[in-house]
Write an enzyme that holds these catalytic residues in place. Sequence first.
Site, mmCIF file in Angstrom:
data_model
loop_
_atom_site.group_PDB
_atom_site.id
_atom_site.type_symbol
_atom_site.label_atom_id
_atom_site.label_comp_id
_atom_site.label_asym_id
_atom_site.label_seq_id
_atom_site.Cartn_x
_atom_site.Cartn_y
_atom_site.Cartn_z
ATOM 1 N N GLU A 17 -63.685 -38.336 -129.951
ATOM 2 C CA GLU A 17 -63.647 -38.201 -128.490
ATOM 3 C C GLU A 17 -64.546 -37.106 -127.934
ATOM 4 O O GLU A 17 -64.058 -36.128 -127.340
ATOM 5 C CB GLU A 17 -62.204 -37.970 -128.027
ATOM 6 C CG GLU A 17 -61.236 -39.060 -128.462
ATOM 7 C CD GLU A 17 -59.863 -38.928 -127.800
ATOM 8 O OE1 GLU A 17 -59.600 -37.916 -127.153
ATOM 9 O OE2 GLU A 17 -59.065 -39.870 -127.927
ATOM 10 N N ARG A 48 -55.710 -41.835 -141.289
ATOM 11 C CA ARG A 48 -56.826 -41.141 -140.628
ATOM 12 C C ARG A 48 -56.426 -39.683 -140.376
ATOM 13 O O ARG A 48 -55.445 -39.423 -139.679
ATOM 14 C CB ARG A 48 -57.150 -41.827 -139.299
ATOM 15 C CG ARG A 48 -58.175 -41.083 -138.455
ATOM 16 C CD ARG A 48 -58.420 -41.807 -137.127
ATOM 17 N NE ARG A 48 -59.441 -41.150 -136.330
ATOM 18 C CZ ARG A 48 -59.210 -40.488 -135.191
ATOM 19 N NH1 ARG A 48 -57.972 -40.379 -134.704
ATOM 20 N NH2 ARG A 48 -60.200 -39.931 -134.523
ATOM 21 N N ASN A 58 -60.283 -45.207 -129.227
ATOM 22 C CA ASN A 58 -58.990 -44.607 -128.878
ATOM 23 C C ASN A 58 -58.640 -45.067 -127.481
ATOM 24 O O ASN A 58 -59.377 -44.789 -126.529
ATOM 25 C CB ASN A 58 -59.065 -43.075 -128.893
ATOM 26 C CG ASN A 58 -59.197 -42.507 -130.295
ATOM 27 O OD1 ASN A 58 -59.228 -43.251 -131.276
ATOM 28 N ND2 ASN A 58 -59.277 -41.198 -130.394
ATOM 29 N N HIS A 68 -62.411 -32.946 -135.052
ATOM 30 C CA HIS A 68 -61.387 -33.267 -134.055
ATOM 31 C C HIS A 68 -61.062 -31.956 -133.315
ATOM 32 O O HIS A 68 -59.946 -31.469 -133.354
ATOM 33 C CB HIS A 68 -60.161 -33.895 -134.724
ATOM 34 C CG HIS A 68 -59.264 -34.663 -133.807
ATOM 35 N ND1 HIS A 68 -58.858 -35.962 -134.058
ATOM 36 C CD2 HIS A 68 -58.669 -34.315 -132.645
ATOM 37 C CE1 HIS A 68 -58.055 -36.375 -133.090
ATOM 38 N NE2 HIS A 68 -57.921 -35.385 -132.215
ATOM 39 N N TYR A 70 -55.544 -45.280 -124.521
ATOM 40 C CA TYR A 70 -54.200 -44.930 -124.045
ATOM 41 C C TYR A 70 -53.850 -45.636 -122.741
ATOM 42 O O TYR A 70 -52.737 -46.098 -122.573
ATOM 43 C CB TYR A 70 -54.065 -43.398 -123.901
ATOM 44 C CG TYR A 70 -54.019 -42.746 -125.272
ATOM 45 C CD1 TYR A 70 -52.825 -42.666 -125.986
ATOM 46 C CD2 TYR A 70 -55.179 -42.305 -125.899
ATOM 47 C CE1 TYR A 70 -52.776 -42.137 -127.263
ATOM 48 C CE2 TYR A 70 -55.144 -41.767 -127.181
ATOM 49 C CZ TYR A 70 -53.942 -41.691 -127.857
ATOM 50 O OH TYR A 70 -53.894 -41.182 -129.127
ATOM 51 N N GLU A 116 -56.924 -44.734 -132.531
ATOM 52 C CA GLU A 116 -55.724 -44.129 -131.937
ATOM 53 C C GLU A 116 -55.187 -45.031 -130.844
ATOM 54 O O GLU A 116 -55.962 -45.537 -130.021
ATOM 55 C CB GLU A 116 -56.008 -42.771 -131.264
ATOM 56 C CG GLU A 116 -56.247 -41.632 -132.189
ATOM 57 C CD GLU A 116 -56.507 -40.310 -131.450
ATOM 58 O OE1 GLU A 116 -56.028 -40.150 -130.309
ATOM 59 O OE2 GLU A 116 -57.194 -39.468 -132.026
#
Length: 446
Positions: A160, A71, A289, A115, A291, A355
Amino acid sequence: MKPFKWGVATSSYQIEGAVAEDGRTPSIWDTFCQVPGAVAGGDNGDVACDHYHRMPEDVALIKSLGVDTYRFSVAWPRVQPGGTGPVNPAGLAFYDRLTDELLASGIDPWVTLYHWDLPQELEDAGGWPNRDTAYRFADYAMLVFDKLSDRVTNWTTLNEPWCSAWLGYHVGVHAPGRQDHDASIAAVHHLLLGHGLATQRMKAAATPDHSFGITLNMGTADPATDSEADREAARRADGMGLRIYLDPLRKGTYPRDMVDDLAARGTAFPVQDGDLAIISTPFEVLGVNFYFGQDFSGTDEHGALLDAAGHPVVRDVKPAGPRTAMGWPITPDRFTRLLLRLHRDYPGLPLVITENGAAFDDTVIDETGFVTDDDRTAYLSEHIAAVLAARDQGADIRGYFAWSLMDNFEWAEGYAKRFGIVHVDYKTQKRTPKQSALWFRDMITR
Ligand code: FCB
């Protein structure tokens, strides 16, 4: 079982360098990096990982990791300098070569169109709070799609949008560094509109093999305690972080409670007739994504319910337990919970983890540049297990991409925070797979 993709991810500004080559013009991040104090260490992406010049070597590195998907993102100011007008063939040629190099190596390219590197000229014209930027994005998307769609099947519009809108226009810690709440709300709507316009236009030119989607960063928003104020803060955080994106994308409406909250502070999404039909254009895959998960309190440190401007407090109180070098809590169980919630609340939407990863303070142990990153290896292992647990419980998850292929420019943190599974020596540009990369490779083989 449906096939499961294993990949690694990067983005253009974080790795490419070569910011003034082959006709590229400045993005908002080139500009932001020049603002004193905006980026740790005064770092910038001028050279980054020099990927623009080392691309074939980097594709060989990706291949050595045993992944089947890569990606990457396309830099808008390379392909269409200034953000309007004709394509820049020299800039687009880079992604054409990258695509061919990947396919020749047996790796599937996964393109993200945006991005965060907005052409500076479009920011000067108002940026994402300006409706016209959505139309400019769709035009740019078609320039890339026309060139690469004969070989690239996986297309992500935005990475995002929460970060673009909230961090870029409200908090101001990301480019373009504005601090204007109402501008950030307008940015949310125009990012979503740009996604919808681009998706419609690409779909009109696509074959059944093409797959379209958007990537959102999501966590879990729990109340810090069972108090009414904390539960209210968690509702607001979940609304601003997740539902104001997924509800319009999948249900064609903004959530009622969030519209009411915004009205209470005298603002609104700048919706025009037909916008929500465009935004809710069907797409095939949601990029996730993840985290960390968060807890929220509805009072400040002194117990007050309202902030200085008279708005309800929504305070992020990180759950107890271990943290990464970013100070982010390590919460794999919440990852499973998020994925099951997406499966339940937004059904019929395949998920790919676009991600997931962690920064830790790496120590190079020998002259080859090797890093024994037990902490990162454990993070990846626990989070992959969390994904597979959600999949076992019925969530339709089609892949997992580690962030990141290699250490790179971590936005406002500059080069100080390392997310790579491959170590980069920024003096020599030598790449050395860390222990986590070897673990990832072996895990995929198994
Ligand atoms: C995400 C970004 C990515 C990277 C990771 C750590 O929010 O999409 O570029 O910076 O965080």
